[in-house]
Design a protein around this motif. Sequence first.
Motif, mmCIF file in Angstrom:
data_model
loop_
_atom_site.group_PDB
_atom_site.id
_atom_site.type_symbol
_atom_site.label_atom_id
_atom_site.label_comp_id
_atom_site.label_asym_id
_atom_site.label_seq_id
_atom_site.Cartn_x
_atom_site.Cartn_y
_atom_site.Cartn_z
ATOM 1 N N ASP A 151 0.809 -1.220 0.000
ATOM 2 C CA ASP A 151 0.000 0.000 0.000
ATOM 3 C C ASP A 151 0.846 1.275 0.000
ATOM 4 O O ASP A 151 0.294 2.376 -0.129
ATOM 5 C CB ASP A 151 -0.914 0.020 1.231
ATOM 6 N N ALA A 152 2.137 1.126 0.155
ATOM 7 C CA ALA A 152 3.035 2.288 0.208
ATOM 8 C C ALA A 152 3.302 2.817 -1.206
ATOM 9 O O ALA A 152 3.171 2.080 -2.189
ATOM 10 C CB ALA A 152 4.352 1.900 0.881
ATOM 11 N N PRO A 153 3.669 4.088 -1.346
ATOM 12 C CA PRO A 153 3.964 4.655 -2.669
ATOM 13 C C PRO A 153 5.135 3.925 -3.331
ATOM 14 O O PRO A 153 6.134 3.619 -2.672
ATOM 15 C CB PRO A 153 4.335 6.106 -2.365
ATOM 16 N N LYS A 154 5.017 3.678 -4.634
ATOM 17 C CA LYS A 154 6.075 2.979 -5.367
ATOM 18 C C LYS A 154 6.956 3.936 -6.163
ATOM 19 O O LYS A 154 8.028 3.570 -6.613
ATOM 20 C CB LYS A 154 5.470 1.936 -6.330
ATOM 21 N N ASP A 155 6.461 5.155 -6.368
ATOM 22 C CA ASP A 155 7.221 6.142 -7.131
ATOM 23 C C ASP A 155 6.849 7.535 -6.642
ATOM 24 O O ASP A 155 5.904 7.711 -5.867
ATOM 25 C CB ASP A 155 6.934 5.993 -8.635
ATOM 26 N N LEU A 160 1.474 11.954 -4.307
ATOM 27 C CA LEU A 160 0.442 12.985 -4.447
ATOM 28 C C LEU A 160 -0.963 12.423 -4.353
ATOM 29 O O LEU A 160 -1.932 13.181 -4.324
ATOM 30 C CB LEU A 160 0.617 13.719 -5.784
ATOM 31 N N ASP A 161 -1.091 11.107 -4.294
ATOM 32 C CA ASP A 161 -2.406 10.479 -4.204
ATOM 33 C C ASP A 161 -3.108 10.940 -2.924
ATOM 34 O O ASP A 161 -2.533 10.878 -1.837
ATOM 35 C CB ASP A 161 -2.235 8.951 -4.200
ATOM 36 N N PRO A 162 -4.357 11.388 -3.034
ATOM 37 C CA PRO A 162 -5.085 11.868 -1.844
ATOM 38 C C PRO A 162 -5.178 10.841 -0.715
ATOM 39 O O PRO A 162 -5.383 11.224 0.443
ATOM 40 C CB PRO A 162 -6.473 12.206 -2.407
ATOM 41 N N LYS A 163 -5.014 9.559 -1.031
ATOM 42 C CA LYS A 163 -5.113 8.552 0.038
ATOM 43 C C LYS A 163 -3.970 8.664 1.052
ATOM 44 O O LYS A 163 -4.039 8.080 2.134
ATOM 45 C CB LYS A 163 -5.166 7.140 -0.557
ATOM 46 N N ILE A 230 4.838 7.778 6.265
ATOM 47 C CA ILE A 230 5.684 7.872 5.074
ATOM 48 C C ILE A 230 6.560 9.111 5.168
ATOM 49 O O ILE A 230 6.142 10.152 5.696
ATOM 50 C CB ILE A 230 4.808 7.964 3.802
ATOM 51 N N SER A 231 7.781 9.001 4.642
ATOM 52 C CA SER A 231 8.648 10.163 4.521
ATOM 53 C C SER A 231 9.562 9.992 3.309
ATOM 54 O O SER A 231 9.515 8.967 2.614
ATOM 55 C CB SER A 231 9.482 10.359 5.792
ATOM 56 N N LEU A 232 10.384 10.992 3.067
ATOM 57 C CA LEU A 232 11.408 10.953 2.024
ATOM 58 C C LEU A 232 12.740 11.142 2.720
ATOM 59 O O LEU A 232 12.924 12.114 3.451
ATOM 60 C CB LEU A 232 11.180 12.077 0.995
ATOM 61 N N TRP A 233 13.676 10.223 2.486
ATOM 62 C CA TRP A 233 14.920 10.295 3.256
ATOM 63 C C TRP A 233 16.002 9.531 2.520
ATOM 64 O O TRP A 233 15.757 8.911 1.479
ATOM 65 C CB TRP A 233 14.684 9.736 4.656
ATOM 66 N N ASN A 234 17.217 9.562 3.062
ATOM 67 C CA ASN A 234 18.318 8.878 2.385
ATOM 68 C C ASN A 234 18.427 7.425 2.849
ATOM 69 O O ASN A 234 18.123 7.099 3.994
ATOM 70 C CB ASN A 234 19.638 9.636 2.583
ATOM 71 N N PHE A 249 11.421 0.854 10.376
ATOM 72 C CA PHE A 249 11.468 1.563 9.108
ATOM 73 C C PHE A 249 11.843 0.611 7.977
ATOM 74 O O PHE A 249 12.607 -0.335 8.158
ATOM 75 C CB PHE A 249 12.499 2.706 9.150
ATOM 76 N N ASP A 250 11.330 0.907 6.805
ATOM 77 C CA ASP A 250 11.729 0.202 5.584
ATOM 78 C C ASP A 250 11.730 1.230 4.458
ATOM 79 O O ASP A 250 11.382 2.397 4.674
ATOM 80 C CB ASP A 250 10.768 -0.954 5.292
ATOM 81 N N PHE A 251 12.119 0.809 3.260
ATOM 82 C CA PHE A 251 12.205 1.767 2.159
ATOM 83 C C PHE A 251 11.735 1.145 0.853
ATOM 84 O O PHE A 251 11.710 -0.082 0.685
ATOM 85 C CB PHE A 251 13.639 2.286 2.001
ATOM 86 N N ILE A 252 11.367 2.013 -0.070
ATOM 87 C CA ILE A 252 11.065 1.630 -1.451
ATOM 88 C C ILE A 252 11.937 2.481 -2.357
ATOM 89 O O ILE A 252 11.954 3.717 -2.233
ATOM 90 C CB ILE A 252 9.577 1.842 -1.779
ATOM 91 N N TYR A 253 12.683 1.813 -3.239
ATOM 92 C CA TYR A 253 13.501 2.546 -4.219
ATOM 93 C C TYR A 253 12.556 2.972 -5.342
ATOM 94 O O TYR A 253 11.949 2.129 -5.998
ATOM 95 C CB TYR A 253 14.620 1.655 -4.751
ATOM 96 N N PRO A 254 12.382 4.275 -5.578
ATOM 97 C CA PRO A 254 11.399 4.737 -6.553
ATOM 98 C C PRO A 254 11.607 4.122 -7.942
ATOM 99 O O PRO A 254 12.741 4.044 -8.438
ATOM 100 C CB PRO A 254 11.611 6.252 -6.589
ATOM 101 N N ALA A 255 10.507 3.713 -8.558
ATOM 102 C CA ALA A 255 10.575 2.983 -9.826
ATOM 103 C C ALA A 255 11.212 3.798 -10.944
ATOM 104 O O ALA A 255 11.917 3.244 -11.798
ATOM 105 C CB ALA A 255 9.159 2.562 -10.232
ATOM 106 N N SER A 256 11.003 5.097 -10.952
ATOM 107 C CA SER A 256 11.555 5.926 -12.031
ATOM 108 C C SER A 256 12.995 6.337 -11.776
ATOM 109 O O SER A 256 13.629 6.969 -12.625
ATOM 110 C CB SER A 256 10.689 7.173 -12.213
#
Length: 351
Positions: A151-155, A160-163, A230-234, A249-256
Amino acid sequence: MTACGAGQEAKPADGSAPAPQNEQPKTEAPKPPEKQKLVIYTARDKNIFEIVQPSFQEKYPDIEVEFYTMGAQQILERIRAEKANPQADFWWGGTQSAFSAAVNEGLLESYKPSFADKVPDEYKDPGDFWYGEMLLPEVIMYNPQAIKKEDAPKDWDDLLDPKYKDKIVIRGVLVSGTMRTIYSAMIYRQGADTPEKGYEWLKKLDANTKEYTQDPTNLYLKLDRQEGAISLWNLQDVLLQSKQNNHPFDFIYPASGAPILVDGVGIVKGAKNMDAAKKFYEHLFSEEVALKLANERYQIPTRTDINKDSLPDWMKDMELKPLDLDWDVMAEKEKDWMQYWDENIKGKGKK
């Protein structure tokens, strides 16, 4: 002339007092070598320099090291303010944008280290004013106890999704080199010549952002308490906090792709302890230190000659997909972009 008899002292020809007999010349005890000083401004966490400092002090016991910790942007501003009378010798930890700005303002000393040809051109200054010590991919960070991975953002655009409204917490942007880089990259990818599109993107992100925290500690606390998910971090800090400090904590490497920030170092122009600064420079980039930081602090080295077999498994298997960014343009535009964001976007996205 008569010779001196027994018990008589020979007098010098000038009539001065005779030298004492059988007395050894006095010698002064050797003075201990004077301590050199090394003043380092660093944006790195304490758990990083607590690995580097002991081995450096063991090698150079006559150098007294002082660390001053602050954000990368704060370091730039402080070195800028101290230009006429530099107080620091070495700058450890900052973005390529911050270092490029420092080069343009004449704040750094050119120094070509012994390992110069082992660092790729894209990770160093062509005039040897700074070198990248490590690579920091910027990723999407989340708390898996608050939101499932699926359910976490993939990119980036997913954020920006309102959810995700009020599920995002962000480290205070202006004082953080990491966040300034991420936000500038988000503007650049919409078109550097038309920043209005990037501003609109950030306004939508602001609408989903619950809070901007004053420092990383508060960011971690908010995520721990699930006041945000959710956050944005290194990537390095995500791994450090999860694997060593037991944060969920865990992370997702953005698809783009991700902005791959080059965390650099440089010698301050006019440093009062230039020799000590150069010694620290060489020690920090040594293979011994690089491998220790890779295995114990999840740090991705820039040097290409590090023994790959000695690197941790997660690093061997990771594909670092970069976003296509022009770092010179980023350095040139960042200040204006971030000022606009602060004055016109921050806290206004929900309105």
